[in-house]
Design an enzyme around this catalytic site. Structure first.
Site, short mmCIF file in Angstrom:
data_model
loop_
_atom_site.label_atom_id
_atom_site.label_comp_id
_atom_site.label_asym_id
_atom_site.label_seq_id
_atom_site.Cartn_x
_atom_site.Cartn_y
_atom_site.Cartn_z
N CYS A 1 0.61 -1.17 0.02
CA CYS A 1 0.11 0.13 -0.13
C CYS A 1 0.96 1.12 -0.09
O CYS A 1 1.73 1.36 0.77
CB CYS A 1 -0.97 -0.15 1.16
SG CYS A 1 -1.95 1.43 1.23
N ASN B 1 2.81 -8.32 -1.38
CA ASN B 1 1.92 -9.57 -0.65
C ASN B 1 2.66 -10.85 -0.86
O ASN B 1 3.48 -11.23 -1.69
CB ASN B 1 0.58 -9.56 -1.64
CG ASN B 1 -0.12 -8.37 -1.61
OD1 ASN B 1 0.05 -7.22 -2.11
ND2 ASN B 1 -1.32 -8.55 -0.84
P1 HMG Z 1 -9.95 13.27 -1.24
O1 HMG Z 1 -8.70 14.06 -1.80
O2 HMG Z 1 -10.38 13.51 0.56
O3 HMG Z 1 -11.13 13.16 -1.90
O4 HMG Z 1 -9.58 11.81 -1.29
P2 HMG Z 1 -11.95 14.17 -2.62
O5 HMG Z 1 -13.44 13.67 -2.73
O6 HMG Z 1 -11.68 15.51 -1.98
O7 HMG Z 1 -11.58 13.97 -4.25
C1 HMG Z 1 -10.11 14.51 -4.76
C2 HMG Z 1 -10.29 14.37 -6.13
O8 HMG Z 1 -10.24 12.80 -6.59
C3 HMG Z 1 -11.39 15.05 -7.04
O9 HMG Z 1 -10.99 15.37 -8.05
C4 HMG Z 1 -12.46 13.74 -6.98
O10 HMG Z 1 -13.39 13.87 -7.92
C5 HMG Z 1 -11.58 12.49 -7.28
P3 HMG Z 1 -10.76 16.76 -8.54
O11 HMG Z 1 -12.14 17.52 -8.24
O12 HMG Z 1 -9.75 17.47 -7.73
O13 HMG Z 1 -10.33 16.61 -10.00
N1 HMG Z 1 -11.89 11.40 -6.91
C6 HMG Z 1 -12.24 10.11 -7.53
N2 HMG Z 1 -11.66 9.89 -8.92
C7 HMG Z 1 -11.87 8.59 -9.17
N3 HMG Z 1 -12.35 7.59 -8.28
C8 HMG Z 1 -12.82 8.03 -7.21
C9 HMG Z 1 -12.76 9.31 -6.48
N4 HMG Z 1 -12.89 9.83 -5.58
C10 HMG Z 1 -12.39 11.29 -5.71
N5 HMG Z 1 -13.00 6.93 -6.35
C11 HMG Z 1 -9.92 9.29 -1.59
C12 HMG Z 1 -10.15 10.72 -0.87
C13 HMG Z 1 -10.57 8.34 -1.11
C14 HMG Z 1 -10.52 9.74 -3.08
C15 HMG Z 1 -8.32 9.20 -1.80
O14 HMG Z 1 -8.05 9.21 -0.46
C16 HMG Z 1 -8.11 7.99 -2.46
O15 HMG Z 1 -8.39 7.58 -3.62
N6 HMG Z 1 -7.58 6.96 -1.66
C17 HMG Z 1 -7.10 5.55 -2.25
C18 HMG Z 1 -6.10 5.06 -1.65
C19 HMG Z 1 -5.78 3.68 -2.10
O16 HMG Z 1 -5.95 3.41 -3.17
N7 HMG Z 1 -5.06 2.87 -1.37
C20 HMG Z 1 -4.54 1.56 -1.62
C21 HMG Z 1 -5.83 0.66 -1.60
S1 HMG Z 1 -5.93 0.01 0.17
C22 HMG Z 1 -4.87 -1.28 0.28
O17 HMG Z 1 -3.95 -1.37 -0.62
C23 HMG Z 1 -4.89 -2.05 1.60
C24 HMG Z 1 -5.50 -3.53 1.32
O18 HMG Z 1 -4.33 -3.97 0.41
C25 HMG Z 1 -5.49 -4.41 2.54
C26 HMG Z 1 -4.01 -4.39 3.25
O19 HMG Z 1 -3.05 -4.64 2.92
O20 HMG Z 1 -4.24 -3.77 4.42
C27 HMG Z 1 -6.80 -3.56 0.63
MG MG Z 2 -2.65 -5.06 0.64
#
Ligand code: HMG
Ligand code: MG
Length: 296
Positions: free
Chosen positions: A237, A246
């Site tokens: 992540c 992983n």
């Molecule tokens: P934010 O900046 O607070 O969100 O981020 P926002 O609502 O202010 O949006 C910011 C911009 O992103 C905006 O665009 C939105 O439209 C756009 P702008 O107006 O600036 O042009 N936006 C999106 N675009 C596409 N798809 C969306 C989306 N949402 C907003 N869904 C947010 C909050 C949640 C969006 C951000 O923090 C984020 O995308 N985080 C993802 C982080 C991530 O992917 N992490 C890795 C996955 S989890 C993981 O790996 C763990 C796991 O494997 C298990 C483990 O190992 O622990 C599952």
């Molecule tokens: Mg993971």
């Protein structure tokens, strides 16, 4: 007593690639996905509909979902309403939410507290369940958090119970930074299976400290029959400092094969899939079974 069958959920195209600094072309991701399906993988995380500003590698989520074959269960991750909308529009039939037990991690990963995340995704889960979409909940930092340290088992169980009450179909419980040991793994998964007997429970181990196979064996003994793994051991992540790949699909399948546990997955073909993606990632792939494959 060990199970006779285990289900592998391949997370390489999502968890594996999200942390990769070389931008991989959509066509190369699709070839990787298809080769993994040919290797016998029936459940896979294809991609995630997250902000492309946060994770540029996942910006082609729509193309990935539209252009891959939806045999078995093909899952996409979504953090919010926008992600769900985009995922459903692209044709996703299985959606995963991700929330950290640790507030600090959740803040870094999705920019809100765990409680705020739960409030926001509650109506989304209810809506998806009314449309018969498979919903998976990924529980991050279930053992250790890079910011808060050790996580209490009771807190993990509480969060998992909340998801079960919301009607999710599966919990994927993660050692995000690969810090758990086999006793901790056995204890958490025994407790979860005991408290939540009517839901699919999957273990998601990162191999940061090379403990993942030992943790998988301990989880098998606890009764777990589902594991998230990543071909080539890619992954991590971007918002969990120090987290690396992983546990590798090919090494887990080898462990299970050697124990006489069926997975339906062909290691040789998983290695062929890895050889397709290896030229496009920024480091050589050196897992146990893939090295053997290459040395022949
Ligand atoms: P934010 O900046 O607070 O969100 O981020 P926002 O609502 O202010 O949006 C910011 C911009 O992103 C905006 O665009 C939105 O439209 C756009 P702008 O107006 O600036 O042009 N936006 C999106 N675009 C596409 N798809 C969306 C989306 N949402 C907003 N869904 C947010 C909050 C949640 C969006 C951000 O923090 C984020 O995308 N985080 C993802 C982080 C991530 O992917 N992490 C890795 C996955 S989890 C993981 O790996 C763990 C796991 O494997 C298990 C483990 O190992 O622990 C599952
Ligand atoms: Mg993971």
């Amino acid at each position: 007593i060990l199970p006779k069958n285990v289900t592998i959920i391949e997370v390489g195209p999502r968890d594996g690639l999200q942390n990769e600094r070389n931008l991989v072309q959509t066509q190369d991701k699709l070839a990787f996905i298809q080769a993994l399906q040919h290797a016998g993988i029936e459940e896979m995380e294809l991609t995630s509909f997250v902000s492309p500003k946060w994770v540029p590698q996942m910006a082609d989520a729509k193309e990935i979902v539209e252009q891959s074959e939806h045999i078995g269960r093909q899952i996409v991750l979504t953090p919010n309403a926008k992600g769900v909308e985009l995922a459903i529009d692209a044709g996703a039939k299985s959606v995963a939410f991700f929330v950290g037990v640790s507030n600090s991690f959740n803040q870094k990963n999705i920019n809100r507290t765990t409680a705020d995340s739960m409030r926001a995704i509650t109506p989304l889960i209810q809506d998806l369940k009314s449309k018969d979409i498979f919903v998976r909940a990924c529980i991050s930092t279930a053992f250790y958090c890079p910011y808060e340290g050790k996580i209490q088992l009771e807190d993990v169980i509480q969060l998992c119970k909340q998801f079960v009450e919301l009607g999710v179909d599966e919990l994927s419980v993660a050692d995000t930074i690969g810090q758990a040991n086999p006793v901790e793994s056995y204890n958490l998964f025994s407790a979860l299976l005991n408290e939540l007997p009517n839901i699919l429970i999957t273990a998601h181990f990162h191999d940061t400290r090379k403990m993942a196979l030992a943790n998988i064996f301990a989880s098998l003994q606890a009764g777990i029959q589902r594991f998230d793994t990543s071909a080539g051991g890619l992954g991590g992540c971007p918002f969990a400092p120090g987290a690396t790949g992983n546990v590798a699909t090919e090494d887990v399948v080898h462990l299970l094969d050697s124990l006489g546990i069926q997975t339906g997955i062909d290691i040789e073909k998983v290695c062929e899939a890895i050889s397709l993606i290896e030229p496009h990632v920024s480091r050589p792939i050196e897992t146990g079974m893939y090295r053997l494959y290459k040395s022949r």
